[in-house]
Design a protein around this motif. Structure first.
Motif, PDB file in Angstrom:
ATOM      1  N   ARG A  62      26.889  45.317  37.182  1.00 24.44           N
ATOM      2  CA  ARG A  62      27.441  44.054  36.696  1.00 24.44           C
ATOM      3  C   ARG A  62      28.377  44.310  35.518  1.00 24.44           C
ATOM      4  N   SER A  63      29.590  43.819  35.634  1.00 24.49           N
ATOM      5  CA  SER A  63      30.572  43.984  34.561  1.00 24.49           C
ATOM      6  C   SER A  63      30.955  42.647  33.939  1.00 24.49           C
ATOM      7  N   MET A  64      30.345  41.573  34.447  1.00 22.13           N
ATOM      8  CA  MET A  64      30.674  40.229  33.958  1.00 22.13           C
ATOM      9  C   MET A  64      29.451  39.545  33.358  1.00 22.13           C
ATOM     10  N   ILE A  65      29.704  38.428  32.729  1.00 22.04           N
ATOM     11  CA  ILE A  65      28.628  37.601  32.203  1.00 22.04           C
ATOM     12  C   ILE A  65      27.825  37.026  33.366  1.00 22.04           C
ATOM     13  N   VAL A  66      26.637  36.551  33.086  1.00 22.14           N
ATOM     14  CA  VAL A  66      25.802  35.926  34.113  1.00 22.14           C
ATOM     15  C   VAL A  66      26.472  34.635  34.595  1.00 22.14           C
ATOM     16  N   ASP A  67      26.354  34.356  35.898  1.00 20.48           N
ATOM     17  CA  ASP A  67      26.957  33.164  36.514  1.00 20.48           C
ATOM     18  C   ASP A  67      28.483  33.170  36.433  1.00 20.48           C
ATOM     19  N   ALA A  68      29.079  34.357  36.515  1.00 22.23           N
ATOM     20  CA  ALA A  68      30.540  34.489  36.409  1.00 22.23           C
ATOM     21  C   ALA A  68      31.272  33.751  37.529  1.00 22.23           C
ATOM     22  N   GLU A  69      30.778  33.867  38.770  1.00 22.83           N
ATOM     23  CA  GLU A  69      31.460  33.222  39.898  1.00 22.83           C
ATOM     24  C   GLU A  69      31.424  31.702  39.765  1.00 22.83           C
ATOM     25  N   LYS A  70      30.297  31.179  39.327  1.00 22.33           N
ATOM     26  CA  LYS A  70      30.158  29.734  39.141  1.00 22.33           C
ATOM     27  C   LYS A  70      31.150  29.238  38.102  1.00 22.33           C
ATOM     28  N   ARG A  71      31.283  29.982  37.019  1.00 23.16           N
ATOM     29  CA  ARG A  71      32.203  29.584  35.945  1.00 23.16           C
ATOM     30  C   ARG A  71      33.658  29.676  36.409  1.00 23.16           C
ATOM     31  N   LEU A  72      33.938  30.636  37.259  1.00 22.07           N
ATOM     32  CA  LEU A  72      35.299  30.773  37.785  1.00 22.07           C
ATOM     33  C   LEU A  72      35.674  29.560  38.630  1.00 22.07           C
ATOM     34  N   ILE A  73      34.780  29.158  39.528  1.00 21.57           N
ATOM     35  CA  ILE A  73      35.043  28.023  40.423  1.00 21.57           C
ATOM     36  C   ILE A  73      35.170  26.720  39.628  1.00 21.57           C
ATOM     37  N   ASP A  94      40.781  37.464  31.958  1.00 18.59           N
ATOM     38  CA  ASP A  94      39.477  37.206  32.571  1.00 18.59           C
ATOM     39  C   ASP A  94      38.400  37.145  31.485  1.00 18.59           C
ATOM     40  N   PRO A  95      38.001  35.926  31.095  1.00 16.23           N
ATOM     41  CA  PRO A  95      37.017  35.766  30.023  1.00 16.23           C
ATOM     42  C   PRO A  95      35.588  36.125  30.448  1.00 16.23           C
ATOM     43  N   ARG A  96      35.397  36.412  31.738  1.00 20.40           N
ATOM     44  CA  ARG A  96      34.055  36.677  32.254  1.00 20.40           C
ATOM     45  C   ARG A  96      33.603  38.120  32.023  1.00 20.40           C
ATOM     46  N   ILE A  97      34.544  39.039  31.821  1.00 16.53           N
ATOM     47  CA  ILE A  97      34.198  40.454  31.717  1.00 16.53           C
ATOM     48  C   ILE A  97      33.646  40.771  30.324  1.00 16.53           C
ATOM     49  N   THR A  98      32.516  41.477  30.284  1.00 15.07           N
ATOM     50  CA  THR A  98      31.915  41.876  29.012  1.00 15.07           C
ATOM     51  C   THR A  98      32.661  43.087  28.443  1.00 15.07           C
ATOM     52  N   ARG A  99      32.371  43.409  27.210  1.00 13.09           N
ATOM     53  CA  ARG A  99      33.021  44.579  26.597  1.00 13.09           C
ATOM     54  C   ARG A  99      32.635  45.862  27.329  1.00 13.09           C
ATOM     55  N   PHE A 100      31.370  45.987  27.639  1.00 18.20           N
ATOM     56  CA  PHE A 100      30.915  47.150  28.407  1.00 18.20           C
ATOM     57  C   PHE A 100      31.475  47.105  29.822  1.00 18.20           C
ATOM     58  N   GLY A 101      31.638  45.892  30.341  1.00 14.72           N
ATOM     59  CA  GLY A 101      32.179  45.718  31.685  1.00 14.72           C
ATOM     60  C   GLY A 101      33.597  46.240  31.815  1.00 14.72           C
ATOM     61  N   HIS A 102      34.385  46.106  30.746  1.00 14.74           N
ATOM     62  CA  HIS A 102      35.752  46.634  30.759  1.00 14.74           C
ATOM     63  C   HIS A 102      35.732  48.150  30.974  1.00 14.74           C
ATOM     64  N   PHE A 103      34.804  48.818  30.312  1.00 15.34           N
ATOM     65  CA  PHE A 103      34.675  50.270  30.497  1.00 15.34           C
ATOM     66  C   PHE A 103      34.242  50.605  31.921  1.00 15.34           C
ATOM     67  N   LEU A 104      33.255  49.872  32.431  1.00 12.57           N
ATOM     68  CA  LEU A 104      32.756  50.130  33.788  1.00 12.57           C
ATOM     69  C   LEU A 104      33.873  50.007  34.813  1.00 12.57           C
ATOM     70  N   ARG A 105      34.709  48.997  34.658  1.00  9.12           N
ATOM     71  CA  ARG A 105      35.791  48.769  35.619  1.00  9.12           C
ATOM     72  C   ARG A 105      36.920  49.787  35.475  1.00  9.12           C
ATOM     73  N   LYS A 106      37.304  50.046  34.246  1.00 11.53           N
ATOM     74  CA  LYS A 106      38.416  50.964  34.003  1.00 11.53           C
ATOM     75  C   LYS A 106      38.095  52.365  34.513  1.00 11.53           C
ATOM     76  N   SER A 107      36.830  52.748  34.379  1.00 12.08           N
ATOM     77  CA  SER A 107      36.400  54.082  34.812  1.00 12.08           C
ATOM     78  C   SER A 107      35.931  54.104  36.268  1.00 12.08           C
ATOM     79  N   SER A 108      35.853  52.913  36.889  1.00  7.61           N
ATOM     80  CA  SER A 108      35.349  52.748  38.267  1.00  7.61           C
ATOM     81  C   SER A 108      33.868  53.089  38.408  1.00  7.61           C
ATOM     82  N   VAL A 109      33.158  53.216  37.283  1.00  8.26           N
ATOM     83  CA  VAL A 109      31.719  53.481  37.321  1.00  8.26           C
ATOM     84  C   VAL A 109      30.978  52.315  37.967  1.00  8.26           C
ATOM     85  N   ASP A 110      31.520  51.094  37.842  1.00  6.64           N
ATOM     86  CA  ASP A 110      30.851  49.925  38.414  1.00  6.64           C
ATOM     87  C   ASP A 110      30.704  50.009  39.929  1.00  6.64           C
ATOM     88  N   GLU A 111      31.519  50.849  40.573  1.00  5.02           N
ATOM     89  CA  GLU A 111      31.499  50.961  42.035  1.00  5.02           C
ATOM     90  C   GLU A 111      30.407  51.905  42.553  1.00  5.02           C
TER      91      GLU A 111
END
Length: 204
Positions: A62-73, A94-111
């Motif tokens: 998880r790289s986003m806040i909880v209930d990210a999809e709901k908040r997006l819609i 994208d206000p949903r991504i956490t600070r740690f989430g930015h690292f996870l995505r940039k490094s592709s570790v989230d995958e």
């Protein structure tokens, strides 16, 4: 037939090896997710459409806040930007991504948890990226062709530029893979993806 069997065997072996390293990493991510704006579940799962129209849930850290999809819609302006930007939001908007989430995505570790999807046979190491149902309309009458192969953790779209390539060009890239899939092409795609990951090209 030989290609399919060889590819599946390769998927199983690589995913089993990878999951040995993913398990301790998951514990580290869990600890980080216990604090601050990261607080919440370790994993994020989303319904995607797989081979032969069979739905499955893709796993990511998880790289986003909880209930990210709901908040997006619920945010119409943000959702319109999401659709316009080929079902993704630019990281700086994208206000949903956490600070740690930015690292996870940039490094592709989230995958990395997707090795579980690969082991289960829902995904392959290489193939078109699995899409949410709404994205299928972008493929028009080519949907059945796209879904005739197993989606992948790494694909020609990612190797060609990832999130910098938007629809409808993405359709052309993904369908090109379907028409030209082979072991050699898969190897080339994997190598290109590894290079892109280290360069963090198009990752968000």
């Amino acid at each position: 037939m030989i290609y399919a069997i060889t590819k599946r065997c390769f998927d199983i072996v690589i995913s089993l090896i990878a999951l040995v390293f993913v398990l301790p990493l998951t514990f580290i991510v869990f600890l980080i997710d216990c604090f601050g704006d990261n607080k919440g579940p370790v994993f994020y799962k989303q319904r995607r459409i797989g081979k032969n129209h069979k739905p499955f849930y893709i796993y990511k850290y998880r790289s986003m806040i909880v209930d990210a999809e709901k908040r997006l819609i619920e945010n119409k302006e943000l959702y319109e930007l999401y659709i316009k930007n080929s079902y993704k939001l630019p990281p700086d908007k994208d206000p949903r991504i956490t600070r740690f989430g930015h690292f996870l995505r940039k490094s592709s570790v989230d995958e990395l948890p997707q090795f579980l999807n690969i082991l289960k046979g829902e995904m392959s190491l290489v193939g078109p990226r699995p899409v949410v149902e709404e994205e299928l309309k972008q493929y028009g009458d080519q949907v059945d062709k796209l879904l005739s192969v197993t989606p992948g953790a790494m694909g020609y779209w990612q190797a060609s530029g990832r999130s910098s390539i938007h629809y409808p060009e993405r359709c052309e890239v993904e369908l090109y893979y379907v028409d030209h899939a082979s072991l050699w092409f898969d190897v080339k795609i994997m190598l290109k993806n590894v290079i892109s990951i280290f360069k963090a090209e198009g990752a968000y």
